[in-house]
Design a protein around this motif. Structure first.
Motif, mmCIF file in Angstrom:
data_model
loop_
_atom_site.group_PDB
_atom_site.id
_atom_site.type_symbol
_atom_site.label_atom_id
_atom_site.label_comp_id
_atom_site.label_asym_id
_atom_site.label_seq_id
_atom_site.Cartn_x
_atom_site.Cartn_y
_atom_site.Cartn_z
ATOM 1 N N ASN A 247 0.746 -1.126 0.097
ATOM 2 C CA ASN A 247 -0.061 -0.109 0.080
ATOM 3 C C ASN A 247 0.855 1.178 -0.118
ATOM 4 O O ASN A 247 0.312 2.336 0.188
ATOM 5 C CB ASN A 247 -1.146 0.124 1.275
ATOM 6 N N LEU A 248 2.072 1.024 0.106
ATOM 7 C CA LEU A 248 2.981 2.257 -0.096
ATOM 8 C C LEU A 248 2.909 2.946 -1.229
ATOM 9 O O LEU A 248 2.444 2.495 -2.504
ATOM 10 C CB LEU A 248 4.535 1.884 0.019
ATOM 11 N N LEU A 249 2.887 4.427 -1.448
ATOM 12 C CA LEU A 249 3.080 5.160 -2.463
ATOM 13 C C LEU A 249 4.308 4.865 -3.335
ATOM 14 O O LEU A 249 5.262 4.509 -2.593
ATOM 15 C CB LEU A 249 3.018 6.633 -2.273
ATOM 16 N N GLU A 250 4.006 4.858 -4.687
ATOM 17 C CA GLU A 250 5.324 4.614 -5.535
ATOM 18 C C GLU A 250 6.462 5.448 -5.250
ATOM 19 O O GLU A 250 7.526 4.642 -5.267
ATOM 20 C CB GLU A 250 4.965 4.858 -7.045
ATOM 21 N N GLU A 251 6.472 6.415 -4.787
ATOM 22 C CA GLU A 251 7.602 7.307 -4.711
ATOM 23 C C GLU A 251 8.304 6.661 -3.238
ATOM 24 O O GLU A 251 9.320 7.139 -2.868
ATOM 25 C CB GLU A 251 7.137 8.727 -4.301
ATOM 26 N N ASP A 252 7.662 6.165 -2.199
ATOM 27 C CA ASP A 252 8.082 5.528 -0.919
ATOM 28 C C ASP A 252 8.642 4.193 -1.195
ATOM 29 O O ASP A 252 9.401 3.959 -0.311
ATOM 30 C CB ASP A 252 7.104 5.542 0.089
ATOM 31 N N LYS A 253 8.143 3.304 -2.214
ATOM 32 C CA LYS A 253 8.654 2.263 -2.201
ATOM 33 C C LYS A 253 10.025 1.866 -2.309
ATOM 34 O O LYS A 253 10.808 0.992 -1.633
ATOM 35 C CB LYS A 253 7.954 1.428 -3.551
ATOM 36 N N PRO A 254 11.052 2.869 -2.935
ATOM 37 C CA PRO A 254 12.298 2.645 -2.793
ATOM 38 C C PRO A 254 12.997 2.583 -1.488
ATOM 39 O O PRO A 254 14.298 2.196 -1.291
ATOM 40 C CB PRO A 254 12.921 3.861 -3.559
ATOM 41 N N LEU A 255 12.447 3.225 -0.472
ATOM 42 C CA LEU A 255 13.050 3.187 0.878
ATOM 43 C C LEU A 255 13.008 1.796 1.423
ATOM 44 O O LEU A 255 13.733 1.453 2.111
ATOM 45 C CB LEU A 255 12.186 4.063 1.884
ATOM 46 N N PHE A 256 12.083 1.012 1.004
ATOM 47 C CA PHE A 256 12.058 -0.550 1.284
ATOM 48 C C PHE A 256 12.378 -1.616 0.463
ATOM 49 O O PHE A 256 12.402 -2.675 0.704
ATOM 50 C CB PHE A 256 10.550 -0.915 2.091
#
Length: 268
Positions: A247-256
């Motif tokens: 459910n993460l925003l696409e822009e946040d997925k690189p963090l994980f």
């Protein structure tokens, strides 16, 4: 040597991330003010008290081997990114990330998330770094590989306990032991401190009668894994509920993007 931690208002960070990052690279520590709503942080505080009362009980924490003691009356805890803690203003704050990505690169990861609880009567902590890559003089010639972000749920000050830093120590090989050369600053609820993993620092005593919780986040280069502070098999770098990553925003997925099954704790 600076006499205080340099501070930046949130509204100046988005278009001025370079200036903040340069201060961070120079001094090894900065403070960002008014980065997140106090109401949101108060909601987090209430959630932690309601759902994890053991976090506020020093006796119970001390009896469990799952909790890492990092000094007199100080514990590192692993609350999950659920409820109010799952707000991206916490783990992907736009002001903090703009600085972290400038200093570490656009592919910076969220390496770990947790909370440090400091109980009343705590003593001055030992002087330490969060981590180093090399123990030789070479270390100071290298750019940062990891940053610590501290977001207090109760104001960090001389009463509740602040953190003292040795500015510029991230570029030095020698351990810093001269107390007269450290500086501390008040970090209000809604603000944060960011420091280089290599910066020498120590927690100051909690002179109040209540426990002082501080959320911490480690942002790092995509290849870095903290093996200094995560030596126990049962330690989790970050915990979250089923569906959190999806459910993460696409822009946040690189963090994980770096996470594998043994890196995190999945809760139901």
């Amino acid at each position: 040597m600076p006499k205080t931690v340099e501070r930046f208002e949130s509204h100046s960070v988005i278009n001025g991330a370079q200036a903040v990052a340069m201060a961070l690279l120079r001094d090894g520590v900065v403070a960002l003010d008014n980065i997140i709503s106090c109401t949101k942080l108060n909601d987090i505080y209430r959630q932690l008290r309601d759902e994890n009362p053991v976090y506020f009980d020093e006796t119970l924490l001390g009896q469990s081997e799952d909790n890492l003691c990092v000094g007199n009356k100080r514990y590192v805890l692993n609350p999950a990114l659920t409820g109010a803690l799952a707000d991206r203003d916490v783990f992907a704050n736009k002001y903090v990330l703009s600085v972290a990505r400038y200093a570490l690169g656009d592919d910076a990861i969220l390496e770990s998330f947790g909370m440090i609880m400091c109980f009343p009567g705590s003593e001055r902590q030992h002087i330490h770094r969060d981590g180093v890559l090399y123990t030789s003089g070479l270390a100071g010639l290298l750019p940062p590989f990891a940053l610590t972000v501290a977001i207090p749920l109760i104001e960090m000050n001389d009463f509740f306990g602040a953190t003292a830093f040795w500015p510029g120590s991230h570029l030095k090989h020698e351990k810093q032991e001269d107390i007269s050369k450290c500086i501390s600053t008040c970090i209000q609820v809604g603000s944060c401190a960011i420091w280089d993993f290599r910066t020498y620092h120590m927690g100051l005593p909690n002179n109040s009668e209540i426990a002082r919780p501080v959320l911490y986040i480690t942002y790092a280069k995509s290849w870095f894994r903290d093996v200094i502070n995560f030596k126990r098999k049962n330690q989790r770098r970050v915990s979250f509920a089923r569906g959190f990553l999806e459910n993460l925003l696409e822009e946040d997925k690189p963090l994980f993007a770096h996470l594998r099954c043994f890196d995190f704790g999945l809760i139901d």
